[in-house]
Motif scaffolding. Structure first.
Motif, PDB file in Angstrom:
ATOM      1  N   HIS A  40       0.842  -1.205   0.000  1.00 46.08           N
ATOM      2  CA  HIS A  40       0.000   0.000   0.000  1.00 46.08           C
ATOM      3  C   HIS A  40       0.880   1.259   0.000  1.00 46.08           C
ATOM      4  CE1 HIS A  40      -3.236   2.763   0.912  1.00 46.08           C
ATOM      5  NE2 HIS A  40      -2.551   3.203   1.945  1.00 46.08           N
ATOM      6  N   ALA A  41       1.911   1.245   0.868  1.00 42.72           N
ATOM      7  CA  ALA A  41       2.788   2.415   1.000  1.00 42.72           C
ATOM      8  C   ALA A  41       3.557   2.686  -0.297  1.00 42.72           C
ATOM      9  CB  ALA A  41       3.760   2.222   2.170  1.00 42.72           C
ATOM     10  N   ILE A  42       4.028   1.634  -0.956  1.00 39.26           N
ATOM     11  CA  ILE A  42       4.764   1.815  -2.218  1.00 39.26           C
ATOM     12  C   ILE A  42       3.869   2.533  -3.232  1.00 39.26           C
ATOM     13  CG2 ILE A  42       5.762   0.603  -4.207  1.00 39.26           C
ATOM     14  CD1 ILE A  42       6.644  -1.620  -2.264  1.00 39.26           C
ATOM     15  N   LYS A  43       2.612   2.073  -3.299  1.00 38.56           N
ATOM     16  CA  LYS A  43       1.666   2.644  -4.254  1.00 38.56           C
ATOM     17  C   LYS A  43       1.430   4.137  -3.955  1.00 38.56           C
ATOM     18  CE  LYS A  43      -2.722   1.209  -6.309  1.00 38.56           C
ATOM     19  NZ  LYS A  43      -3.838   1.966  -5.712  1.00 38.56           N
ATOM     20  N   VAL A  44       1.199   4.432  -2.692  1.00 34.39           N
ATOM     21  CA  VAL A  44       0.929   5.822  -2.295  1.00 34.39           C
ATOM     22  C   VAL A  44       2.158   6.704  -2.552  1.00 34.39           C
ATOM     23  CG1 VAL A  44       0.473   7.326  -0.306  1.00 34.39           C
ATOM     24  CG2 VAL A  44      -0.846   5.211  -0.612  1.00 34.39           C
ATOM     25  N   VAL A  45       3.347   6.195  -2.187  1.00 33.27           N
ATOM     26  CA  VAL A  45       4.576   6.979  -2.364  1.00 33.27           C
ATOM     27  C   VAL A  45       4.796   7.285  -3.846  1.00 33.27           C
ATOM     28  CG1 VAL A  45       7.099   6.839  -2.241  1.00 33.27           C
ATOM     29  CG2 VAL A  45       5.729   6.279  -0.230  1.00 33.27           C
ATOM     30  N   ALA A  50       5.806  10.967  -3.081  1.00 35.05           N
ATOM     31  CA  ALA A  50       6.098  11.313  -1.686  1.00 35.05           C
ATOM     32  C   ALA A  50       7.447  10.712  -1.291  1.00 35.05           C
ATOM     33  CB  ALA A  50       4.995  10.802  -0.772  1.00 35.05           C
ATOM     34  N   LEU A  51       8.522  11.285  -1.853  1.00 35.13           N
ATOM     35  CA  LEU A  51       9.840  10.685  -1.639  1.00 35.13           C
ATOM     36  C   LEU A  51      10.564  11.258  -0.421  1.00 35.13           C
ATOM     37  CD1 LEU A  51      10.850  10.484  -5.391  1.00 35.13           C
ATOM     38  CD2 LEU A  51      10.137   8.585  -3.944  1.00 35.13           C
ATOM     39  N   SER A  52       9.955  12.224   0.247  1.00 36.72           N
ATOM     40  CA  SER A  52      10.581  12.719   1.481  1.00 36.72           C
ATOM     41  C   SER A  52       9.884  12.077   2.677  1.00 36.72           C
ATOM     42  CB  SER A  52      10.445  14.247   1.566  1.00 36.72           C
ATOM     43  OG  SER A  52       9.108  14.593   1.851  1.00 36.72           O
ATOM     44  N   LEU A  53      10.635  11.957   3.772  1.00 32.60           N
ATOM     45  CA  LEU A  53      10.076  11.324   4.971  1.00 32.60           C
ATOM     46  C   LEU A  53       8.869  12.091   5.494  1.00 32.60           C
ATOM     47  CD1 LEU A  53      13.290  10.263   6.933  1.00 32.60           C
ATOM     48  CD2 LEU A  53      11.583   8.747   5.921  1.00 32.60           C
ATOM     49  N   GLY A  54       8.947  13.428   5.451  1.00 30.56           N
ATOM     50  CA  GLY A  54       7.860  14.260   5.973  1.00 30.56           C
ATOM     51  C   GLY A  54       6.553  14.013   5.229  1.00 30.56           C
ATOM     52  N   LYS A  55       6.636  14.031   3.895  1.00 31.52           N
ATOM     53  CA  LYS A  55       5.434  13.861   3.088  1.00 31.52           C
ATOM     54  C   LYS A  55       4.876  12.437   3.252  1.00 31.52           C
ATOM     55  CE  LYS A  55       3.580  14.943  -1.452  1.00 31.52           C
ATOM     56  NZ  LYS A  55       3.846  15.324  -2.846  1.00 31.52           N
ATOM     57  N   ALA A  56       5.780  11.455   3.258  1.00 31.41           N
ATOM     58  CA  ALA A  56       5.339  10.064   3.409  1.00 31.41           C
ATOM     59  C   ALA A  56       4.672   9.872   4.767  1.00 31.41           C
ATOM     60  CB  ALA A  56       6.523   9.119   3.248  1.00 31.41           C
ATOM     61  N   ALA A  86      10.657   2.784  -3.897  1.00 32.75           N
ATOM     62  CA  ALA A  86      10.133   3.677  -4.942  1.00 32.75           C
ATOM     63  C   ALA A  86      11.272   4.392  -5.657  1.00 32.75           C
ATOM     64  CB  ALA A  86       9.168   4.689  -4.330  1.00 32.75           C
ATOM     65  N   LYS A  87      12.267   4.867  -4.889  1.00 30.84           N
ATOM     66  CA  LYS A  87      13.396   5.584  -5.493  1.00 30.84           C
ATOM     67  C   LYS A  87      14.141   4.700  -6.479  1.00 30.84           C
ATOM     68  CE  LYS A  87      14.540   9.251  -2.243  1.00 30.84           C
ATOM     69  NZ  LYS A  87      15.350   9.616  -1.079  1.00 30.84           N
ATOM     70  N   SER A  88      14.424   3.450  -6.067  1.00 33.24           N
ATOM     71  CA  SER A  88      15.220   2.617  -6.971  1.00 33.24           C
ATOM     72  C   SER A  88      14.394   2.214  -8.194  1.00 33.24           C
ATOM     73  CB  SER A  88      15.820   1.411  -6.231  1.00 33.24           C
ATOM     74  OG  SER A  88      14.946   0.328  -6.254  1.00 33.24           O
ATOM     75  N   TRP A  89      13.074   2.061  -8.016  1.00 30.60           N
ATOM     76  CA  TRP A  89      12.229   1.731  -9.159  1.00 30.60           C
ATOM     77  C   TRP A  89      12.160   2.910 -10.127  1.00 30.60           C
ATOM     78  CZ3 TRP A  89       7.109   3.304 -10.725  1.00 30.60           C
ATOM     79  CH2 TRP A  89       6.553   2.500 -11.732  1.00 30.60           C
ATOM     80  N   ARG A  95      12.096   0.162 -16.051  1.00 30.65           N
ATOM     81  CA  ARG A  95      11.189  -0.344 -15.032  1.00 30.65           C
ATOM     82  C   ARG A  95       9.936  -0.949 -15.669  1.00 30.65           C
ATOM     83  NH1 ARG A  95      11.317   5.305 -13.974  1.00 30.65           N
ATOM     84  NH2 ARG A  95       9.593   6.372 -14.992  1.00 30.65           N
ATOM     85  N   GLY A  96       9.504  -2.038 -15.062  1.00 29.21           N
ATOM     86  CA  GLY A  96       8.278  -2.678 -15.520  1.00 29.21           C
ATOM     87  C   GLY A  96       7.137  -2.251 -14.619  1.00 29.21           C
ATOM     88  N   ARG A  97       6.341  -3.223 -14.168  1.00 25.14           N
ATOM     89  CA  ARG A  97       5.216  -2.898 -13.293  1.00 25.14           C
ATOM     90  C   ARG A  97       5.707  -2.388 -11.949  1.00 25.14           C
ATOM     91  NH1 ARG A  97       1.672  -8.169 -13.252  1.00 25.14           N
ATOM     92  NH2 ARG A  97       3.785  -8.981 -13.284  1.00 25.14           N
ATOM     93  N   MET A  98       4.807  -1.715 -11.234  1.00 23.23           N
ATOM     94  CA  MET A  98       5.146  -1.196  -9.917  1.00 23.23           C
ATOM     95  C   MET A  98       5.626  -2.341  -9.015  1.00 23.23           C
ATOM     96  SD  MET A  98       2.651   1.173  -7.593  1.00 23.23           S
ATOM     97  CE  MET A  98       2.232   2.377  -8.835  1.00 23.23           C
TER      98      MET A  98
END
Ligand SMILES: [Zn+2]
Length: 386
Positions: A40-45, A50-56, A86-89, A95-98
């Motif tokens: 769920h978190a990967i999808k939302v990020v 939302a790549l910063s800790l604050g936003k996440a 998320a960053k490495s993807w 990149r393929g699917r999420m």
């Protein structure tokens, strides 16, 4: 030869661990919830960048605690891991699917959510796991973050370690690496070694998986789709094929880089990005996918071994390395199976030897005057050293 440390390398040490029977089910439940929460978190990020800790934190913290029942610290580790994934993807151009986590797992921060003590790993929440077996070579280096996974009925703890890189020496020559489907050829104008690739061995297991699928398929009823046991066996054949490639690539890159170090050579390899991209355009056959895997992993592990062992490395543009005469620079012509010949100066050699000499030459050009120019002998009298 320079000495001392120049920067750090990250590596992962895997250990088998075993939870106490009384807490096994609770831990496994937590790891299953974590896996769902992470996906769920990967999808939302990714969707919200939302790549910063604050936003996440703002987007996820409460949901992870309430919907997935994660303890506070685990919820924080969860979006932290989602950001890393998320960053490495996002940085991967192919990149393929999420990305999705498949196995139950949990991410752990050293000292805050886990610690290794004697023969035990202690997790936040009071879980205690016995260490069954691990690689003791890296015990002296401090632990970073870790990941506890439940795979094929086993608990595996993957601990990241920071290991100092060795300083690099100034090379006395070049060890060129050339790869084709069947062989890796390494050498220069003085030596040549050939290693068989693992493609054929791995292909065998891919074919076993395919035969199994065919045997259980019919136009009316595709049994292989329904029967879990068959699917599981097919999966294990595919996994076996990938493991064969990975083991072989690790072992071979270690041998190549150790040989270079022994002779104080630099390693020169071709940049295989273009080749891999061309392979991706071809029909998706087992052999093609194994070749792509081998080339990509080989590049990765050769570079990694060079960093670890302090061996200089040159990455060479592969353009015309197997069609130009390494002596006079003219275009070579075919002269029998995998054999090439120069009409201008009479040089002749097999395709891979030609590539080795050209890679060596290009590496010398690239590395500048720190190396002496090689004198290439007639290569027809070289006996491939297997
Ligand atoms: Zn020539």
């Amino acid at each position: 030869m320079s000495s001392g440390h120049e920067g750090m390398l990250t590596l992962t040490v895997k250990m088998r661990v075993s939870p106490e029977p009384s807490s096994l089910q609770a831990l496994l439940d937590l790891m299953r919830r974590y896996k769902e929460a992470l996906n769920h978190a990967i999808k939302v990020v990714i969707e919200n960048k939302a790549l910063s800790l604050g936003k996440a934190h703002r987007l996820l913290y409460k949901v992870l605690k309430k919907r997935y029942y994660l303890p506070s610290k685990v919820a924080q580790d969860c979006y932290r891991e989602a950001i890393a994934i998320a960053k490495s993807w996002l940085s991967n151009p192919n990149r393929g699917r999420m990305p999705r986590a498949k196995a139950p797992r949990i991410w752990l921060t050293n000292k805050q959510s886990y610690r290794v003590k004697n023969k035990y790993v202690e997790l936040l929440g009071g879980y205690k796991l016995e260490i069954v077996g691990w690689d003791k070579r890296y015990d002296d280096y401090s632990n970073g973050y870790a990941r506890l996974l439940f795979k094929d009925g086993k608990f595996i703890l993957e601990v990241s370690k920071r290991v100092p890189k060795l300083g690099k020496y100034s090379p006395s020559g070049v060890l060129a690496v050339d790869i084709n489907e069947k062989e890796i050829v390494i050498g220069n104008s003085k030596i040549e070694h050939r290693f068989e690739t693992a493609i054929e061995r791995a292909l065998h297991y891919k074919q076993l998986a395919e035969n199994l699928q065919k045997r259980h398929s019919s136009p009316k009823y595709n049994a292989w789709l329904r029967r879990r046991g068959i699917r599981r066996r097919m999966k294990s054949f595919h996994r076996k094929a990938r493991n064969i490639i990975e083991d072989w690539v690790k072992k071979t890159s270690h041998e190549i880089v150790s040989l270079a170090k022994q002779h104080q050579y630099a390693v020169a390899r071709e940049d295989l990005t273009g080749l891999v991209e061309n392979l991706r355009k071809l029909p998706k056959e087992h052999k093609i996918s194994l070749l792509i895997l081998s080339y990509r992993r080989l590049e990765h592990w050769i570079d990694w071994q060079c960093e670890k062992q302090g061996v200089p490395i040159a990455v060479i543009n592969p353009r015309s390395t197997s069609s130009t005469c390494p002596i006079c620079g003219s275009k070579l012509i075919e002269n029998g199976y995998r054999k090439l010949k120069c009409i201008k100066c009479g040089f002749e050699a097999d395709r891979d030897t030609v590539a080795i000499l050209n890679i060596e030459k290009k590496a010398h050009e690239k590395m500048g005057g720190s190396l002496t120019t090689p004198t290439a002998p007639q290569m027809t009298d070289v006996i491939p050293n297997r």
